[in-house]
Write an enzyme that holds these catalytic residues in place. Structure first.
Site, PDB file in Angstrom:
ATOM      1  N   ASN A 168      -4.731 -77.363-104.948  1.00 45.16           N
ATOM      2  CA  ASN A 168      -4.753 -78.838-104.865  1.00 45.16           C
ATOM      3  C   ASN A 168      -4.549 -79.603-103.776  1.00 45.16           C
ATOM      4  OD1 ASN A 168      -5.278 -78.995-107.682  1.00 45.16           O
ATOM      5  ND2 ASN A 168      -3.331 -78.253-108.164  1.00 45.16           N
TER       6      ASN A 168
ATOM      7  N   HIS B  59      -0.142 -69.980-111.136  1.00 43.99           N
ATOM      8  CA  HIS B  59      -1.108 -71.133-111.376  1.00 43.99           C
ATOM      9  C   HIS B  59      -2.479 -70.766-111.862  1.00 43.99           C
ATOM     10  CE1 HIS B  59      -3.191 -75.122-109.459  1.00 43.99           C
ATOM     11  NE2 HIS B  59      -2.736 -75.051-110.842  1.00 43.99           N
TER      12      HIS B  59
ATOM     13  N   SER C 148       1.231 -77.145-110.602  1.00 44.38           N
ATOM     14  CA  SER C 148       0.176 -77.207-109.731  1.00 44.38           C
ATOM     15  C   SER C 148       0.325 -77.884-108.377  1.00 44.38           C
ATOM     16  CB  SER C 148      -0.967 -78.193-110.214  1.00 44.38           C
ATOM     17  OG  SER C 148      -0.600 -78.706-111.601  1.00 44.38           O
TER      18      SER C 148
ATOM     19  N   GLU D  12      -3.565 -68.567-108.906  1.00 40.11           N
ATOM     20  CA  GLU D  12      -2.926 -68.654-107.466  1.00 40.11           C
ATOM     21  C   GLU D  12      -1.341 -68.187-107.686  1.00 40.11           C
ATOM     22  OE1 GLU D  12      -2.952 -73.021-106.283  1.00 40.11           O
ATOM     23  OE2 GLU D  12      -3.247 -72.422-104.347  1.00 40.11           O
TER      24      GLU D  12
HETATM   25  N1  CAA Z   1     -11.551 -73.479-123.556  1.00 40.56           N
HETATM   26  C1  CAA Z   1     -12.200 -72.196-123.791  1.00 40.56           C
HETATM   27  N2  CAA Z   1     -13.483 -71.723-123.272  1.00 40.56           N
HETATM   28  C2  CAA Z   1     -14.396 -72.912-122.975  1.00 40.56           C
HETATM   29  C3  CAA Z   1     -13.843 -74.133-122.856  1.00 40.56           C
HETATM   30  C4  CAA Z   1     -12.438 -74.516-123.194  1.00 40.56           C
HETATM   31  N3  CAA Z   1     -11.816 -75.708-123.068  1.00 40.56           N
HETATM   32  N4  CAA Z   1     -14.853 -74.957-122.406  1.00 40.56           N
HETATM   33  C5  CAA Z   1     -15.764 -74.384-122.190  1.00 40.56           C
HETATM   34  N5  CAA Z   1     -15.556 -72.828-122.462  1.00 40.56           N
HETATM   35  C6  CAA Z   1     -16.499 -71.611-122.437  1.00 40.56           C
HETATM   36  C7  CAA Z   1     -17.588 -72.021-123.423  1.00 40.56           C
HETATM   37  O1  CAA Z   1     -17.372 -71.336-124.460  1.00 40.56           O
HETATM   38  C8  CAA Z   1     -18.743 -71.191-122.789  1.00 40.56           C
HETATM   39  O2  CAA Z   1     -18.459 -69.754-123.103  1.00 40.56           O
HETATM   40  P1  CAA Z   1     -19.559 -68.656-123.150  1.00 40.56           P
HETATM   41  O3  CAA Z   1     -20.209 -68.784-121.678  1.00 40.56           O
HETATM   42  O4  CAA Z   1     -18.832 -67.498-123.077  1.00 40.56           O
HETATM   43  O5  CAA Z   1     -20.517 -69.034-124.236  1.00 40.56           O
HETATM   44  C9  CAA Z   1     -18.352 -71.545-121.184  1.00 40.56           C
HETATM   45  O6  CAA Z   1     -17.077 -71.793-121.229  1.00 40.56           O
HETATM   46  C10 CAA Z   1     -19.189 -72.362-120.674  1.00 40.56           C
HETATM   47  O7  CAA Z   1     -19.318 -73.537-121.355  1.00 40.56           O
HETATM   48  P2  CAA Z   1     -20.333 -74.489-121.715  1.00 40.56           P
HETATM   49  O8  CAA Z   1     -21.803 -73.945-121.809  1.00 40.56           O
HETATM   50  O9  CAA Z   1     -20.121 -75.439-122.724  1.00 40.56           O
HETATM   51  O10 CAA Z   1     -20.234 -75.672-120.589  1.00 40.56           O
HETATM   52  P3  CAA Z   1     -20.489 -75.506-118.954  1.00 40.56           P
HETATM   53  O11 CAA Z   1     -21.578 -74.483-118.690  1.00 40.56           O
HETATM   54  O12 CAA Z   1     -20.852 -77.049-118.714  1.00 40.56           O
HETATM   55  O13 CAA Z   1     -18.966 -75.028-118.461  1.00 40.56           O
HETATM   56  C11 CAA Z   1     -16.816 -75.582-117.649  1.00 40.56           C
HETATM   57  C12 CAA Z   1     -18.161 -75.844-118.706  1.00 40.56           C
HETATM   58  C13 CAA Z   1     -16.276 -73.958-117.721  1.00 40.56           C
HETATM   59  C14 CAA Z   1     -15.708 -76.303-117.781  1.00 40.56           C
HETATM   60  C15 CAA Z   1     -17.766 -75.848-116.461  1.00 40.56           C
HETATM   61  O14 CAA Z   1     -18.056 -77.098-116.244  1.00 40.56           O
HETATM   62  C16 CAA Z   1     -16.589 -76.006-114.922  1.00 40.56           C
HETATM   63  O15 CAA Z   1     -16.473 -74.754-114.641  1.00 40.56           O
HETATM   64  N6  CAA Z   1     -16.125 -76.847-114.471  1.00 40.56           N
HETATM   65  C17 CAA Z   1     -14.927 -77.091-113.490  1.00 40.56           C
HETATM   66  C18 CAA Z   1     -13.920 -76.469-114.060  1.00 40.56           C
HETATM   67  C19 CAA Z   1     -12.736 -76.633-112.865  1.00 40.56           C
HETATM   68  O16 CAA Z   1     -12.987 -76.816-111.873  1.00 40.56           O
HETATM   69  N7  CAA Z   1     -11.551 -76.235-113.411  1.00 40.56           N
HETATM   70  C20 CAA Z   1     -10.340 -76.383-112.663  1.00 40.56           C
HETATM   71  C21 CAA Z   1      -9.680 -77.563-112.759  1.00 40.56           C
HETATM   72  S1  CAA Z   1      -8.439 -77.723-111.783  1.00 40.56           S
HETATM   73  C22 CAA Z   1      -7.128 -76.962-112.475  1.00 40.56           C
HETATM   74  O17 CAA Z   1      -7.136 -76.633-113.587  1.00 40.56           O
HETATM   75  C23 CAA Z   1      -5.752 -76.759-111.851  1.00 40.56           C
HETATM   76  C24 CAA Z   1      -5.175 -78.071-111.346  1.00 40.56           C
HETATM   77  O18 CAA Z   1      -3.843 -77.714-110.839  1.00 40.56           O
HETATM   78  C25 CAA Z   1      -5.292 -79.425-111.423  1.00 40.56           C
END
Ligand code: CAA
Length: 291
Positions: free
Chosen positions: A176, A126, A105, A138
């Protein structure tokens, strides 16, 4: 994240070899993949037969040996020494033509490339959490990365169903450099008593339409990872605007590093997550704490 990357690669039809330092980590990764695929079956998006087909594309190896692969994607903890060691090993145990990618990251791809005999084939790939859901990859070119390596990885990301975006090799890349100072600033906002965990998360969710508030997201990413990235930004740019918040350091020192251990800025042990007020009295001036 390695499990998520393995899942999207296997779903795209790639033959995947999962490697880790302990068998329990491999088992945990496989369980995560099985669970995700079962959910897809339950939702009618995949048949049981297709699920079996995806799992059949995934094999695992506990020990380093000659891996006959076209590409290897490292997804270890965000620690430069750990990653340098893995890159030296990937260089030793994969064919000289293989592309070596890092899911880092924030760590320098140029530095990782220099630990190998093939820096022109080393690149950043990434992914974002949860990998099966988030559409971005990325793609980071080190100073020595060749055009052919970039094109291979760009096409691989597209085959994995992702949108690749190119970034140059500077601390935090694009994602990031922007996300982590925002999360760190949220911790300062709590630390200085401007708001509570809930009020800050609510402001960002309802006011900015973010799917998760900064504390929910920090816990999701892992506070240890967030701190490691802030240290890379702080050291890499030498600019005080990237200094990690002392309250973030304290949470990491306490081992309260987020969802993966059941406690971070929220407490996940039992029932719905509950915001846990910093017990050291920081944030005591926050409006909710005064009531
Ligand atoms: N693994 C696989 N699928 C998942 C999952 C997981 N851990 N968590 C949720 N899902 C799937 C669910 O199965 C659901 O699928 P369908 O739409 O196909 O049914 C979908 O995602 C939506 O899930 P939920 O309805 O349970 O929950 P939600 O609508 O609240 O979404 C979320 C959950 C997708 C995590 C949403 O909250 C979100 O987009 N959050 C922000 C995530 C983000 O910013 N990620 C980047 C982090 S930074 C990073 O990763 C990099 C770094 O370097 C720090």
């Amino acid at each position: 994240m390695g499990a998520g990357i393995a899942q999207v690669a296997a779903q795209a039809g790639d033959e995947v070899l999962l490697h880790d330092v302990e068998q329990r980590f491999i088992d945990r990764g496989l369980q995560t993949i099985e669970r995700n695929l079962s959910r897809a079956v339950d939702k009618g998006r995949m048949t049981e037969e297709q699920r079996g087909g995806v799992l059949a594309h995934i094999d695992s190896r506990l020990h380093w040996e000659d891996f006959e692969v076209d590409a290897a994607i490292e997804a270890a903890t965000e620690n430069v020494l750990v990653k340098l060691d893995i890159f030296a090993k990937m260089d030793e145990y994969t064919p000289p033509t293989a592309i070596l990618a890092s899911n880092t990251s924030s760590i320098s791809i140029t530095k990782l490339g220099a630990a190998t005999t093939r820096p022109e084939r080393v690149i950043g790939m990434h992914y974002f959490n949860p990998v099966p859901v988030m559409r971005l990859v990325e793609v980071i070119r080190g100073l020595a990365t060749s055009d052919a390596t970039f094109e291979f990885v760009r096409d691989l990301a597209i085959r994995h169903g992702k949108t690749p975006v190119a970034a140059n090799d500077y601390p935090g890349f694009i994602s990031n450099r922007i996300l982590c100072p925002m999360l760190n600033e949220a911790v300062y906002t709590l630390y200085e008593g401007v708001g509570t965990i809930e009020s800050i998360d609510t402001v960002m969710k309802l006011g900015m339409n973010h799917p998760m508030g900064p504390f929910e997201l920090a816990d999701f990413v892992g506070l240890d990872t967030l701190l490691a990235i802030m240290e890379v930004l702080y050291e890499g740019y030498g600019d005080p605007k990237y200094r990690p918040c002392p309250l973030l350091r304290n949470y990491v020192a306490a081992g309260w590093i987020g969802r993966k251990v059941g406690r971070g800025f929220y407490d996940y042990r039992g029932g719905a997550p509950k915001a846990s007020v910093p017990p050291d009295g920081s944030a005591r001036h926050a409006p909710a704490a005064r009531e």
